[in-house]
Design a protein around this motif. Sequence first.
Motif, PDB file in Angstrom:
ATOM      1  N   LEU A  58       0.960  -1.309   0.056  1.00  9.17           N
ATOM      2  CA  LEU A  58       0.124  -0.056  -0.105  1.00  9.17           C
ATOM      3  C   LEU A  58       1.037   1.337   0.107  1.00  9.17           C
ATOM      4  CD1 LEU A  58      -0.623   1.492   3.085  1.00  9.17           C
ATOM      5  CD2 LEU A  58      -1.767  -0.756   3.512  1.00  9.17           C
ATOM      6  N   LEU A  59       1.878   0.984   0.664  1.00 11.88           N
ATOM      7  CA  LEU A  59       2.852   2.321   0.566  1.00 11.88           C
ATOM      8  C   LEU A  59       3.575   2.598  -0.758  1.00 11.88           C
ATOM      9  CD1 LEU A  59       4.705   2.219   4.034  1.00 11.88           C
ATOM     10  CD2 LEU A  59       3.172   3.798   3.419  1.00 11.88           C
ATOM     11  N   SER A  60       3.863   1.252  -1.340  1.00 11.15           N
ATOM     12  CA  SER A  60       4.150   1.476  -2.873  1.00 11.15           C
ATOM     13  C   SER A  60       3.340   1.940  -3.790  1.00 11.15           C
ATOM     14  CB  SER A  60       4.893   0.139  -3.377  1.00 11.15           C
ATOM     15  OG  SER A  60       5.550  -0.578  -2.416  1.00 11.15           O
ATOM     16  N   LYS A  61       2.023   1.801  -3.407  1.00 11.65           N
ATOM     17  CA  LYS A  61       0.733   2.322  -4.397  1.00 11.65           C
ATOM     18  C   LYS A  61       0.545   3.676  -3.914  1.00 11.65           C
ATOM     19  CE  LYS A  61      -0.998  -2.199  -5.618  1.00 11.65           C
ATOM     20  NZ  LYS A  61      -0.770  -2.275  -6.881  1.00 11.65           N
ATOM     21  N   GLN A  62       1.522   4.213  -3.204  1.00 13.30           N
ATOM     22  CA  GLN A  62       1.239   5.923  -3.187  1.00 13.30           C
ATOM     23  C   GLN A  62       0.053   6.221  -1.661  1.00 13.30           C
ATOM     24  OE1 GLN A  62       3.633   7.576  -4.212  1.00 13.30           O
ATOM     25  NE2 GLN A  62       4.445   5.653  -5.117  1.00 13.30           N
ATOM     26  N   VAL A  63      -0.114   5.257  -1.162  1.00  9.13           N
ATOM     27  CA  VAL A  63      -1.087   5.540   0.223  1.00  9.13           C
ATOM     28  C   VAL A  63      -0.179   6.240   0.972  1.00  9.13           C
ATOM     29  CG1 VAL A  63      -2.468   4.732   1.929  1.00  9.13           C
ATOM     30  CG2 VAL A  63      -2.581   3.484  -0.123  1.00  9.13           C
ATOM     31  N   PRO A  64      -0.614   7.534   1.376  1.00  7.59           N
ATOM     32  CA  PRO A  64       0.102   8.196   2.214  1.00  7.59           C
ATOM     33  C   PRO A  64       0.373   7.710   3.730  1.00  7.59           C
ATOM     34  CG  PRO A  64      -1.582   9.624   1.573  1.00  7.59           C
ATOM     35  CD  PRO A  64      -1.976   8.267   0.983  1.00  7.59           C
ATOM     36  N   PRO A  65       1.329   7.744   4.272  1.00 11.97           N
ATOM     37  CA  PRO A  65       1.710   7.340   5.644  1.00 11.97           C
ATOM     38  C   PRO A  65       0.653   7.383   6.783  1.00 11.97           C
ATOM     39  CG  PRO A  65       3.624   7.898   4.937  1.00 11.97           C
ATOM     40  CD  PRO A  65       2.681   8.355   3.855  1.00 11.97           C
ATOM     41  N   ALA A  92      -6.909  -4.845  -4.947  1.00  8.64           N
ATOM     42  CA  ALA A  92      -8.064  -3.917  -5.481  1.00  8.64           C
ATOM     43  C   ALA A  92      -8.361  -2.684  -4.969  1.00  8.64           C
ATOM     44  CB  ALA A  92      -8.966  -5.064  -5.126  1.00  8.64           C
ATOM     45  N   LEU A  93      -8.379  -2.283  -3.813  1.00 13.93           N
ATOM     46  CA  LEU A  93      -8.877  -1.109  -3.096  1.00 13.93           C
ATOM     47  C   LEU A  93      -7.796  -0.115  -4.033  1.00 13.93           C
ATOM     48  CD1 LEU A  93      -9.090  -1.865   0.572  1.00 13.93           C
ATOM     49  CD2 LEU A  93     -11.031  -1.052  -1.037  1.00 13.93           C
ATOM     50  N   ALA A  94      -6.601  -0.155  -3.782  1.00 14.89           N
ATOM     51  CA  ALA A  94      -5.630   0.858  -4.352  1.00 14.89           C
ATOM     52  C   ALA A  94      -5.824   0.910  -5.956  1.00 14.89           C
ATOM     53  CB  ALA A  94      -4.054   0.635  -4.213  1.00 14.89           C
ATOM     54  N   THR A  95      -6.012   0.130  -6.724  1.00 16.20           N
ATOM     55  CA  THR A  95      -6.250   0.020  -8.125  1.00 16.20           C
ATOM     56  C   THR A  95      -7.475   1.017  -8.223  1.00 16.20           C
ATOM     57  OG1 THR A  95      -5.286  -2.065  -8.590  1.00 16.20           O
ATOM     58  CG2 THR A  95      -6.896  -1.409  -9.968  1.00 16.20           C
ATOM     59  N   VAL A  96      -8.708   0.811  -7.439  1.00 16.99           N
ATOM     60  CA  VAL A  96      -9.818   1.468  -7.775  1.00 16.99           C
ATOM     61  C   VAL A  96      -9.666   2.828  -7.213  1.00 16.99           C
ATOM     62  CG1 VAL A  96     -12.380   1.842  -7.074  1.00 16.99           C
ATOM     63  CG2 VAL A  96     -11.578  -0.509  -7.810  1.00 16.99           C
ATOM     64  N   ASP A 103      -8.937   9.838  -2.908  1.00 21.50           N
ATOM     65  CA  ASP A 103      -8.251   9.973  -1.520  1.00 21.50           C
ATOM     66  C   ASP A 103      -8.096   8.715  -0.882  1.00 21.50           C
ATOM     67  OD1 ASP A 103      -7.872  10.749   1.644  1.00 21.50           O
ATOM     68  OD2 ASP A 103      -6.570  12.208  -0.015  1.00 21.50           O
ATOM     69  N   ALA A 104      -7.137   8.295  -0.462  1.00 20.47           N
ATOM     70  CA  ALA A 104      -6.976   7.064   0.357  1.00 20.47           C
ATOM     71  C   ALA A 104      -7.739   6.870   1.534  1.00 20.47           C
ATOM     72  CB  ALA A 104      -5.559   6.960   0.819  1.00 20.47           C
ATOM     73  N   GLY A 133      -8.527  -4.205 -12.131  1.00 18.99           N
ATOM     74  CA  GLY A 133      -7.886  -3.147 -12.485  1.00 18.99           C
ATOM     75  C   GLY A 133      -7.990  -3.333 -13.997  1.00 18.99           C
ATOM     76  N   ARG A 134      -8.421  -4.533 -14.742  1.00 17.93           N
ATOM     77  CA  ARG A 134      -8.805  -4.299 -16.197  1.00 17.93           C
ATOM     78  C   ARG A 134      -9.890  -3.496 -16.573  1.00 17.93           C
ATOM     79  NH1 ARG A 134      -9.616 -10.640 -17.702  1.00 17.93           N
ATOM     80  NH2 ARG A 134      -9.657  -9.828 -19.769  1.00 17.93           N
ATOM     81  N   ILE A 135     -11.001  -2.987 -15.821  1.00 22.99           N
ATOM     82  CA  ILE A 135     -11.938  -2.189 -15.982  1.00 22.99           C
ATOM     83  C   ILE A 135     -12.044  -1.012 -15.378  1.00 22.99           C
ATOM     84  CG2 ILE A 135     -13.367  -4.119 -16.770  1.00 22.99           C
ATOM     85  CD1 ILE A 135     -15.035  -4.040 -14.424  1.00 22.99           C
TER      86      ILE A 135
END
Length: 188
Positions: A58-65, A92-96, A103-104, A133-135
């Motif tokens: 989640l940190l890699s997917k840019q969710v702020p600390p 799934a959450l980060a993709t959407v 916002d996270a 993520g495909r859609i």
Amino acid sequence: GIDGVKAFTQFESAMAEVRTLLPDITDADFKKFSDQIRETSKIFGTDLMGNVDAFYQLLSKQVPPENAITFLHDASKLAVVGVGETTEAVDALATVINAYGLDASKANEISKIMFGTIGAGSTTLKEYAPQIGRIANLAASLGIGFEEVSAQIVSMTSKMGGNTPLVMTQLGALYRELGKETSQAAKI
């Protein structure tokens, strides 16, 4: 005994990797994250190392600390009720969230929609997470809301015996076709 030492060493090693994503964090704040990840595993009955992996993801997917632990809690809940892994829920959450430019802090709201989709449709988190993520990006670019996408997934998986990959392929084709029509109409 030995298993406890091994588990501790694995945890510390994995958390050292997490730390590379948080170069400016203080030792006290990092310890707080470590404690909160352990606590999340206890609260939700999720795998500790899976939660560390999910936290890294989640940190890699840019969710702020500052949103990271709440996001991990939301993903853990989704994993438990969706019969999947926390890393799948984070993905799934980060993709959407990223597809819709949200916002996270919206992770709880999105996870509830996903849970409803999984519960009402004939799918599981394990089937749903790699497919959304495909859609999601296509739907967002067309202005189709995530709740509407979710309702379509429920309807189609119910009618098609839970064949989630086929449903996502068909929705993707539909959205791509809508995109072509929209761009052709704009040319007129």
